[in-house]
Design a protein around this motif. Structure first.
Motif, PDB file in Angstrom:
ATOM      1  N   TRP A  22     135.761 -45.579  55.492  1.00 30.40           N
ATOM      2  CA  TRP A  22     136.172 -44.774  54.333  1.00 30.40           C
ATOM      3  C   TRP A  22     135.004 -44.251  53.512  1.00 30.40           C
ATOM      4  O   TRP A  22     135.128 -43.222  52.831  1.00 30.40           O
ATOM      5  CB  TRP A  22     137.137 -45.552  53.434  1.00 30.40           C
ATOM      6  CG  TRP A  22     136.657 -46.915  52.998  1.00 30.40           C
ATOM      7  CD1 TRP A  22     136.936 -48.103  53.587  1.00 30.40           C
ATOM      8  CD2 TRP A  22     135.813 -47.217  51.876  1.00 30.40           C
ATOM      9  NE1 TRP A  22     136.326 -49.147  52.910  1.00 30.40           N
ATOM     10  CE2 TRP A  22     135.625 -48.629  51.850  1.00 30.40           C
ATOM     11  CE3 TRP A  22     135.206 -46.450  50.877  1.00 30.40           C
ATOM     12  CZ2 TRP A  22     134.850 -49.261  50.887  1.00 30.40           C
ATOM     13  CZ3 TRP A  22     134.428 -47.078  49.913  1.00 30.40           C
ATOM     14  CH2 TRP A  22     134.259 -48.478  49.926  1.00 30.40           C
ATOM     15  N   ALA A  23     133.860 -44.930  53.569  1.00 32.69           N
ATOM     16  CA  ALA A  23     132.708 -44.481  52.785  1.00 32.69           C
ATOM     17  C   ALA A  23     131.936 -43.348  53.471  1.00 32.69           C
ATOM     18  O   ALA A  23     130.997 -42.810  52.886  1.00 32.69           O
ATOM     19  CB  ALA A  23     131.765 -45.656  52.516  1.00 32.69           C
ATOM     20  N   ALA A  24     132.334 -42.996  54.693  1.00 35.20           N
ATOM     21  CA  ALA A  24     131.577 -41.998  55.457  1.00 35.20           C
ATOM     22  C   ALA A  24     132.385 -40.752  55.768  1.00 35.20           C
ATOM     23  O   ALA A  24     132.039 -39.991  56.661  1.00 35.20           O
ATOM     24  CB  ALA A  24     131.072 -42.627  56.757  1.00 35.20           C
ATOM     25  N   VAL A  25     133.448 -40.519  55.004  1.00 34.02           N
ATOM     26  CA  VAL A  25     134.344 -39.388  55.290  1.00 34.02           C
ATOM     27  C   VAL A  25     133.604 -38.056  55.208  1.00 34.02           C
ATOM     28  O   VAL A  25     133.742 -37.195  56.084  1.00 34.02           O
ATOM     29  CB  VAL A  25     135.546 -39.398  54.327  1.00 34.02           C
ATOM     30  CG1 VAL A  25     136.379 -38.126  54.501  1.00 34.02           C
ATOM     31  CG2 VAL A  25     136.407 -40.633  54.570  1.00 34.02           C
ATOM     32  N   ALA A  26     132.811 -37.858  54.152  1.00 30.86           N
ATOM     33  CA  ALA A  26     132.104 -36.583  53.982  1.00 30.86           C
ATOM     34  C   ALA A  26     131.140 -36.344  55.142  1.00 30.86           C
ATOM     35  O   ALA A  26     131.006 -35.213  55.630  1.00 30.86           O
ATOM     36  CB  ALA A  26     131.353 -36.566  52.652  1.00 30.86           C
ATOM     37  N   ASP A  27     130.478 -37.395  55.586  1.00 28.13           N
ATOM     38  CA  ASP A  27     129.543 -37.263  56.711  1.00 28.13           C
ATOM     39  C   ASP A  27     130.285 -36.860  57.980  1.00 28.13           C
ATOM     40  O   ASP A  27     129.802 -36.033  58.766  1.00 28.13           O
ATOM     41  CB  ASP A  27     128.804 -38.580  56.946  1.00 28.13           C
ATOM     42  CG  ASP A  27     127.962 -38.991  55.759  1.00 28.13           C
ATOM     43  OD1 ASP A  27     126.990 -38.281  55.451  1.00 28.13           O
ATOM     44  OD2 ASP A  27     128.281 -40.018  55.134  1.00 28.13           O
ATOM     45  N   GLY A  41     132.256 -31.228  61.524  1.00 26.77           N
ATOM     46  CA  GLY A  41     133.322 -30.368  62.012  1.00 26.77           C
ATOM     47  C   GLY A  41     134.612 -31.061  62.360  1.00 26.77           C
ATOM     48  O   GLY A  41     135.534 -30.437  62.896  1.00 26.77           O
ATOM     49  N   ALA A  42     134.703 -32.358  62.069  1.00 25.03           N
ATOM     50  CA  ALA A  42     135.932 -33.106  62.339  1.00 25.03           C
ATOM     51  C   ALA A  42     136.846 -33.075  61.120  1.00 25.03           C
ATOM     52  O   ALA A  42     136.398 -32.864  59.986  1.00 25.03           O
ATOM     53  CB  ALA A  42     135.602 -34.549  62.705  1.00 25.03           C
ATOM     54  N   THR A  43     138.126 -33.295  61.347  1.00 29.15           N
ATOM     55  CA  THR A  43     139.092 -33.454  60.266  1.00 29.15           C
ATOM     56  C   THR A  43     139.403 -34.937  60.130  1.00 29.15           C
ATOM     57  O   THR A  43     139.878 -35.569  61.083  1.00 29.15           O
ATOM     58  CB  THR A  43     140.390 -32.681  60.564  1.00 29.15           C
ATOM     59  OG1 THR A  43     140.082 -31.293  60.688  1.00 29.15           O
ATOM     60  CG2 THR A  43     141.405 -32.885  59.448  1.00 29.15           C
ATOM     61  N   TYR A  44     139.124 -35.499  58.963  1.00 29.65           N
ATOM     62  CA  TYR A  44     139.309 -36.932  58.754  1.00 29.65           C
ATOM     63  C   TYR A  44     140.774 -37.284  58.557  1.00 29.65           C
ATOM     64  O   TYR A  44     141.531 -36.572  57.906  1.00 29.65           O
ATOM     65  CB  TYR A  44     138.518 -37.395  57.526  1.00 29.65           C
ATOM     66  CG  TYR A  44     138.841 -38.811  57.104  1.00 29.65           C
ATOM     67  CD1 TYR A  44     138.367 -39.893  57.835  1.00 29.65           C
ATOM     68  CD2 TYR A  44     139.645 -39.053  55.985  1.00 29.65           C
ATOM     69  CE1 TYR A  44     138.675 -41.199  57.451  1.00 29.65           C
ATOM     70  CE2 TYR A  44     139.956 -40.341  55.599  1.00 29.65           C
ATOM     71  CZ  TYR A  44     139.462 -41.417  56.329  1.00 29.65           C
ATOM     72  OH  TYR A  44     139.781 -42.692  55.949  1.00 29.65           O
ATOM     73  N   THR A  45     141.175 -38.419  59.132  1.00 27.77           N
ATOM     74  CA  THR A  45     142.454 -39.030  58.831  1.00 27.77           C
ATOM     75  C   THR A  45     142.217 -40.511  58.568  1.00 27.77           C
ATOM     76  O   THR A  45     141.305 -41.105  59.150  1.00 27.77           O
ATOM     77  CB  THR A  45     143.468 -38.853  59.986  1.00 27.77           C
ATOM     78  OG1 THR A  45     144.676 -39.558  59.657  1.00 27.77           O
ATOM     79  CG2 THR A  45     142.920 -39.405  61.288  1.00 27.77           C
ATOM     80  N   ALA A  46     143.035 -41.091  57.702  1.00 29.85           N
ATOM     81  CA  ALA A  46     142.861 -42.502  57.334  1.00 29.85           C
ATOM     82  C   ALA A  46     143.480 -43.456  58.348  1.00 29.85           C
ATOM     83  O   ALA A  46     143.496 -44.664  58.115  1.00 29.85           O
ATOM     84  CB  ALA A  46     143.452 -42.754  55.953  1.00 29.85           C
TER      85      ALA A  46
END
Length: 206
Positions: free
Chosen positions: A121-126, A131-136
């Motif tokens: 969760w601390a690396a979402v921006a990275d 170019g990836a889309t983050y999901t939890a």
């Protein structure tokens, strides 16, 4: 079946050892650790050095590549020689996978562009910078690329991977043999559940 896990200085121990414990029981599988220069590799907590006898450049192909995270992810994400090797391995894998910030290495290698993926969760921006889309979600499969979230989720991913490599009965048997039946004492294992003071304390660990 050849499963390869690269280790580098300051790797997160459970990222690698958790999936190793599961995948080593897959019938016919051999799990190998590799590194840049053979020898002792120190984990991020500092008390569990691992002797790795094989350089990653000695490996020409593998069925599964599993990239763990840890304090070295920024360094490895900038190592062009290593990233080129990751891309070569990916060309021939059945599955290319990551745990925690290991996804940032896959992203830096160009393997997550346009895909949905997860990470710590601390690396979402990275992650999204690649170019990836983050999901939890704890585990995300996009065809033969599988990413898992922080640390412990690598075990979830490994059990699912065991089913993909064999069958669901075998994967469930491995889960039973390792008695992987998590019942945590607190319900604070994700940002969505943790109280603000818990999140603030957790941020001091990185």
């Amino acid at each position: 079946m050849d499963i390869v896990i690269p280790l580098f200085e300051d790797f997160e121990p459970l990222d690698a050892i958790g999936p190793y414990e599961i995948l080593a029981y897959v019938p016919g599988a051999t799990v190998r650790f590799v590194t840049a220069e053979p020898g002792l590799v120190k984990d991020v907590l500092g008390s569990m050095p691992v002797h790795v006898p094989t350089a990653y450049q000695e490996v020409e192909r593998c069925d599964v590549l599993l990239v763990p995270g840890g304090g070295s992810f920024l360094r490895m994400s900038a190592d062009q020689e290593f990233l080129a090797w990751v891309r070569r391995m990916h060309e021939g894998t059945r599955f290319t996978t990551s745990v925690c910030t290991g996804s940032l290495v896959l992203g830096a290698a160009g393997l997550l562009d346009g895909l949905t993926a997860t990470t710590h969760w601390a690396a979402v921006a990275d992650l999204e910078a690649h170019g990836a889309t983050y999901t939890a979600e704890r585990v995300v499969r996009q065809d033969r690329v599988i990413t898992s979230a922080g640390v412990s989720s690598g075990i979830d991913m490994a059990v699912q991977l065991a089913a993909l490599l064999t069958d669901e009965v075998t994967a469930q048997a491995i889960q039973l043999y390792t008695e992987y039946d998590p019942q945590p004492p607190y319900d604070s294992g994700s940002l969505a559940k943790a109280k603000p003071e818990v999140v603030a304390r957790a941020r001091t660990f990185g």
